[in-house]
Design a protein around this motif. Sequence first.
Motif, PDB file in Angstrom:
ATOM      1  N   ALA A  85       0.827  -1.212   0.000  1.00 37.48           N
ATOM      2  CA  ALA A  85       0.000   0.000   0.000  1.00 37.48           C
ATOM      3  C   ALA A  85       0.856   1.254   0.000  1.00 37.48           C
ATOM      4  O   ALA A  85       0.440   2.304  -0.497  1.00 37.48           O
ATOM      5  CB  ALA A  85      -0.929  -0.007   1.208  1.00 37.48           C
ATOM      6  N   GLY A  86       2.057   1.153   0.542  1.00 37.67           N
ATOM      7  CA  GLY A  86       2.923   2.321   0.633  1.00 37.67           C
ATOM      8  C   GLY A  86       3.937   2.423  -0.475  1.00 37.67           C
ATOM      9  O   GLY A  86       4.908   3.196  -0.354  1.00 37.67           O
ATOM     10  N   PHE A  87       3.742   1.673  -1.561  1.00 40.61           N
ATOM     11  CA  PHE A  87       4.734   1.737  -2.637  1.00 40.61           C
ATOM     12  C   PHE A  87       4.858   3.175  -3.148  1.00 40.61           C
ATOM     13  O   PHE A  87       3.870   3.830  -3.447  1.00 40.61           O
ATOM     14  CB  PHE A  87       4.350   0.829  -3.803  1.00 40.61           C
ATOM     15  N   GLY A  88       6.091   3.629  -3.235  1.00 42.46           N
ATOM     16  CA  GLY A  88       6.369   4.991  -3.688  1.00 42.46           C
ATOM     17  C   GLY A  88       6.670   5.941  -2.553  1.00 42.46           C
ATOM     18  O   GLY A  88       7.325   6.962  -2.756  1.00 42.46           O
ATOM     19  N   THR A  89       6.202   5.594  -1.349  1.00 42.00           N
ATOM     20  CA  THR A  89       6.451   6.468  -0.198  1.00 42.00           C
ATOM     21  C   THR A  89       7.154   5.737   0.942  1.00 42.00           C
ATOM     22  O   THR A  89       8.133   6.225   1.489  1.00 42.00           O
ATOM     23  CB  THR A  89       5.139   7.076   0.322  1.00 42.00           C
ATOM     24  N   SER A  90       6.646   4.556   1.297  1.00 40.06           N
ATOM     25  CA  SER A  90       7.234   3.805   2.411  1.00 40.06           C
ATOM     26  C   SER A  90       7.668   2.409   2.017  1.00 40.06           C
ATOM     27  O   SER A  90       8.126   1.638   2.864  1.00 40.06           O
ATOM     28  CB  SER A  90       6.239   3.725   3.577  1.00 40.06           C
ATOM     29  N   ALA A  91       7.553   2.083   0.741  1.00 46.59           N
ATOM     30  CA  ALA A  91       7.959   0.768   0.262  1.00 46.59           C
ATOM     31  C   ALA A  91       8.435   0.862  -1.175  1.00 46.59           C
ATOM     32  O   ALA A  91       7.944   1.695  -1.953  1.00 46.59           O
ATOM     33  CB  ALA A  91       6.803  -0.234   0.377  1.00 46.59           C
ATOM     34  N   ALA A  92       9.399   0.033  -1.530  1.00 44.82           N
ATOM     35  CA  ALA A  92       9.917  -0.031  -2.898  1.00 44.82           C
ATOM     36  C   ALA A  92      10.681  -1.343  -3.038  1.00 44.82           C
ATOM     37  O   ALA A  92      11.712  -1.533  -2.387  1.00 44.82           O
ATOM     38  CB  ALA A  92      10.825   1.146  -3.200  1.00 44.82           C
ATOM     39  N   ILE A  93      10.186  -2.250  -3.866  1.00 44.21           N
ATOM     40  CA  ILE A  93      10.822  -3.554  -4.054  1.00 44.21           C
ATOM     41  C   ILE A  93      11.424  -3.594  -5.451  1.00 44.21           C
ATOM     42  O   ILE A  93      10.704  -3.560  -6.454  1.00 44.21           O
ATOM     43  CB  ILE A  93       9.822  -4.706  -3.873  1.00 44.21           C
ATOM     44  N   GLY A  94      12.732  -3.660  -5.509  1.00 44.72           N
ATOM     45  CA  GLY A  94      13.431  -3.742  -6.780  1.00 44.72           C
ATOM     46  C   GLY A  94      14.372  -4.919  -6.796  1.00 44.72           C
ATOM     47  O   GLY A  94      14.278  -5.843  -5.975  1.00 44.72           O
ATOM     48  N   THR A  95      15.326  -4.873  -7.715  1.00 49.50           N
ATOM     49  CA  THR A  95      16.360  -5.908  -7.814  1.00 49.50           C
ATOM     50  C   THR A  95      17.750  -5.288  -7.792  1.00 49.50           C
ATOM     51  O   THR A  95      18.733  -5.973  -8.031  1.00 49.50           O
ATOM     52  CB  THR A  95      16.204  -6.708  -9.126  1.00 49.50           C
ATOM     53  N   GLY A  96      17.823  -3.981  -7.521  1.00 47.62           N
ATOM     54  CA  GLY A  96      19.078  -3.253  -7.624  1.00 47.62           C
ATOM     55  C   GLY A  96      20.036  -3.528  -6.485  1.00 47.62           C
ATOM     56  O   GLY A  96      19.760  -4.324  -5.573  1.00 47.62           O
ATOM     57  N   PRO A  97      21.178  -2.852  -6.491  1.00 45.68           N
ATOM     58  CA  PRO A  97      22.241  -3.143  -5.527  1.00 45.68           C
ATOM     59  C   PRO A  97      21.931  -2.706  -4.101  1.00 45.68           C
ATOM     60  O   PRO A  97      22.574  -3.165  -3.161  1.00 45.68           O
ATOM     61  CB  PRO A  97      23.447  -2.384  -6.080  1.00 45.68           C
ATOM     62  N   TRP A  98      20.949  -1.814  -3.937  1.00 47.67           N
ATOM     63  CA  TRP A  98      20.625  -1.325  -2.604  1.00 47.67           C
ATOM     64  C   TRP A  98      19.160  -1.585  -2.296  1.00 47.67           C
ATOM     65  O   TRP A  98      18.277  -1.378  -3.130  1.00 47.67           O
ATOM     66  CB  TRP A  98      20.905   0.179  -2.496  1.00 47.67           C
ATOM     67  N   VAL A  99      18.889  -2.028  -1.061  1.00 46.20           N
ATOM     68  CA  VAL A  99      17.540  -2.357  -0.599  1.00 46.20           C
ATOM     69  C   VAL A  99      16.967  -1.157   0.159  1.00 46.20           C
ATOM     70  O   VAL A  99      17.627  -0.606   1.050  1.00 46.20           O
ATOM     71  CB  VAL A  99      17.560  -3.587   0.320  1.00 46.20           C
ATOM     72  N   PHE A 100      15.745  -0.776  -0.187  1.00 42.36           N
ATOM     73  CA  PHE A 100      15.111   0.341   0.508  1.00 42.36           C
ATOM     74  C   PHE A 100      14.795  -0.030   1.953  1.00 42.36           C
ATOM     75  O   PHE A 100      14.234  -1.097   2.224  1.00 42.36           O
ATOM     76  CB  PHE A 100      13.824   0.747  -0.207  1.00 42.36           C
ATOM     77  N   GLU A 101      15.149   0.878   2.862  1.00 39.69           N
ATOM     78  CA  GLU A 101      14.848   0.690   4.277  1.00 39.69           C
ATOM     79  C   GLU A 101      13.858   1.730   4.786  1.00 39.69           C
ATOM     80  O   GLU A 101      12.843   1.383   5.382  1.00 39.69           O
ATOM     81  CB  GLU A 101      16.146   0.758   5.105  1.00 39.69           C
ATOM     82  N   SER A 102      14.134   3.016   4.559  1.00 36.32           N
ATOM     83  CA  SER A 102      13.231   4.049   5.061  1.00 36.32           C
ATOM     84  C   SER A 102      13.484   5.364   4.341  1.00 36.32           C
ATOM     85  O   SER A 102      14.551   5.590   3.783  1.00 36.32           O
ATOM     86  CB  SER A 102      13.412   4.240   6.574  1.00 36.32           C
ATOM     87  N   TRP A 103      12.465   6.210   4.387  1.00 35.15           N
ATOM     88  CA  TRP A 103      12.546   7.557   3.792  1.00 35.15           C
ATOM     89  C   TRP A 103      11.846   8.530   4.724  1.00 35.15           C
ATOM     90  O   TRP A 103      10.649   8.401   4.975  1.00 35.15           O
ATOM     91  CB  TRP A 103      11.902   7.569   2.413  1.00 35.15           C
TER      92      TRP A 103
END
Length: 501
Positions: A157-175
Motif C-alpha cells: 500500500a505504501g509503494f512509492g512512499t514507504s515501500a519499494a521492491i526492486g532488484t538493484g544493488p541497494w535495498v530500501f529501508e526508510s525515507w
Amino acid sequence: MLAAPYALSDDTLVWARYGDIDTLDPHGATSTLSMQVWHQIYDTLLARDSDGQPVPNMAESWAVSDDGLMVSFNLHDDILCHDGSAFDAEDVVYTWERAFSDSRPSNTQSAWGPVTHIDTPDSTTAVFHFSEPFAAFVPFMADPFASMLCRGNEDEAGFGTSAAIGTGPWVFESWRSGDRILLSSNPDYINRGRLADNPGSPYMAELEIRVLREGQSRLAALRSGEVHIAEPPIEAVSNIQSDAELDLYIADNTGQNVFIEFAISRAPFDDVRARRAVAYAIDPDVALQLAFGDLVNREWCTVAQGVAGNDQDFCRSIGYEHDPEQARALLAELGHDMNNPLEVKFMTWTGGNRQRVLQVFQNQLRQVGINASLEVMDIGSLNAQVQTENLTTSGRGSMDMMGWSWYDPDILHQLWHSPGAYQGYNSAELDEMLHQTRVLSDEAERLAMVQNVQQYLIENAVHIPLYTPGWEWLYAARSNIDGFIVGPFNQPDLIGVRLND
C-alpha cells in the motif's frame, strides 16, 4: 536490514544532496534527484557503457526484428527481488502494464513507444510488440525511467512512499521526506552491466542519502567528515581543487541541455525575425564564462553532447554567432530600435547560477533595443508558466531559458511534436520529420533525419542551444573515498565505493 531507522554504523556511506526525491516510484516523477535514487534501488533490462551505449544487464541479450516491430529480451535466470521472489518475464509485463495503466501511468509513458503487448514464451523471455517501429526504445531500456519493478509492489500500500521492491544493488529501508533515505546493501546482487569494478553487492553495508539544501552546509559537513560525498557550491570549486582532503568530480555526458524557447502565440515572437534577433544579440560564451568559468560547455546543438546527433561543427554552421548589427537590422524591420525598444519578459528557474546568465543576456539584449524583464522561479512554476505563456494571445512577448535532459534525440519529439511538452511551437512539416526520427530503424537514416530536425529548429529559431551540462553536476568527495563513479547521464554508481583509513 537496519536495526534502527537512523542509527548509522561505521560501514555507512553518506551522500548529501541539495534536494529530495519526489517519489520512490519510477513512474511518478521526472526529476534527476529521483532518478538517481531509483538507480540505486532498481535495475534495468539494459545498462550503459562509458560512452552511454546500451549493454546487457538484467537481460543477457536482446534482438530487434528486421521490421522493427518486435524487441525480445532474454533474462538471466537467477535475478532475485528484494523480497526474495524470483524476477522473471512476468515482472517485465507488470512493469509495462503499470506504466500504461489508467490510474497511475508513467510520467515518461511516451518514451516506451507504441507497445501493443508483451509475449512471454517462457519465464526468461519477454518480447515487446509495437504497432510501428520505435527506434528510441532500446536505449530507453537502460534508463532509470524504465526501472524494472517486482510484482510484490502491487501488494504494498505504501509503494512509492514507504515501500519499494526492486532488484538493484541497494535495498530500501526508510525515507523521511525532506531529510534522508536509508538503503542497505543487497547481498544477492550480481553486477552484470554497471561500470563499477565490483561484481557483486555494494562494499558498504549502508547508504544514507541526506538532504542538505544549503551549499555551504553540505561543504561544511563534507570537510568535517559527517558526509562522504556532496554537491558543492560552485563558488567553492577552486578551494576544493586545492584541498588535499577533498576530490572534485565533474559529471560529463549528462544529456542535459539548456536552451532558449519562445511563446509564439503572440507578437513579437510569432515572427521568426524577432526570435533570430534574440539569437544574434546574445553572446553565450561571455555569459557562461562569467557565470560558470570552465564548468560548462557552450552547446550549439539541440541535443546534448554524448547524445546521438550532437555534431558541434554541423550545428554551429547553421547557428547564430554573436552579431549585434544583424540583431538591430532585424528589429528595425519590425519597427523597433533603441528609441522604441521591444519589451519582453525572460524567465528561468532557480539555482545553478542561471540568474547570472540571464543578467548578462539582459544587458546584451538592451544594447540592441530589447528590454527584457527577468523572472526567476522554481522549476515546477516555470513549467506551468511556460505553458500559460504559450496559450496567451495578448500582452508582452515571452521567452524562457529552459533545461531538459535525455539520453536520446527522441527528446526533440517530446519537446516539439504537436502538441509539444509546453504546447508551444508546432508545424506539420516538423511533426512529420519528428515522426520519422522514431520509426526509421536504419541508424544512418535516423541520424540524417535527426540532423534535418535540428536544422529546422535552429534555422527557424525555435530552439536556441546555450550550454551543457545544464545543472552543473559537481560532486566533492572525501579523499579516502575509492571507487566513486559518475556514469553517463549523471548516474552516480556507489557499489564499488570503499572508505580507506
